[in-house]
Design an enzyme around this catalytic site. Structure first.
Site, PDB file in Angstrom:
ATOM      1  N   GLY A  30       2.790   2.861   4.535  1.00  0.00           N
ATOM      2  CA  GLY A  30       2.354   1.847   3.182  1.00  0.00           C
ATOM      3  C   GLY A  30       0.707   1.640   3.367  1.00  0.00           C
ATOM      4  N   TYR A  31       0.206   1.839   2.572  1.00  0.00           N
ATOM      5  CA  TYR A  31      -1.360   1.276   3.042  1.00  0.00           C
ATOM      6  C   TYR A  31      -1.652   0.040   2.449  1.00  0.00           C
ATOM      7  CZ  TYR A  31      -1.328   5.919   3.264  1.00  0.00           C
ATOM      8  OH  TYR A  31      -1.477   7.544   3.754  1.00  0.00           O
TER       9      TYR A  31
END
Length: 164
Positions: A30-31
């Site tokens: 995830g960013y």
């Protein structure tokens, strides 16, 4: 201190190779950064390993720093990646010239996308690489195929790719 360099090329895959000698792992990433940020900060869980990664630049040569973090640290930060995530199964195996491939089979909204990456020791080696027959189109410089872009565009991009 200069960041480590990652020199890699990325290709689409339409036909799976024989994976009998490859190793399998499950990934989710995830960013933490938003699309407009020039530096990419991501969390990655590979099986039982947790990594915080910072990437900069674009194209086949990028700056990269990775720091192993605890599961508790990962879990604390993971909610901040909501809406900017990818899940995939990664197969890692050998190629000629001592190179390694990482074949990613995406799950969730990105299924049935498959891509393969190869990291190189130099930019010259990357440019001289002749891809095996099972590698498809080279998407190394196509930003739409970056994991951050895929995490943001998800199903709409897959529909666009498949002409739907």
């Amino acid at each position: 201190m200069e960041p480590s360099l990652e020199i890699e090329r990325k290709f689409l895959v339409t036909t799976l190779p024989d994976l009998a000698a490859a190793s399998r792992s499950s990934l989710r990433q995830g960013y933490l950064t938003v699309p407009e940020d020039s530096v990419e900060v991501r969390l990655r869980q590979t099986d039982g390993t947790f990594i915080l990664c910072v990437k900069s630049g674009e194209g086949i040569v990028r700056g990269e720093r990775e720091i192993e973090i605890s599961e508790a640290q990962f879990q604390l930060l993971w909610p901040q990646t909501e809406g900017r995530r990818v899940e995939k199964t990664r197969w890692t195996g050998g190629l000629d010239q001592g190179l390694t491939f990482e074949l990613d089979i995406f799950g969730g909204a990105l299924a049935p996308l498959m891509m393969v990456e190869v990291e190189f020791r130099s930019e010259a080696e990357a440019h001289q690489f002749v891809a095996p027959d099972w590698f498809g189109r080279d998407v190394s410089t196509d930003r739409r195929f970056g994991n951050k872009s895929l995490a943001l565009s998800g199903a709409s991009f897959i529909r666009e790719l498949s002409g739907g």
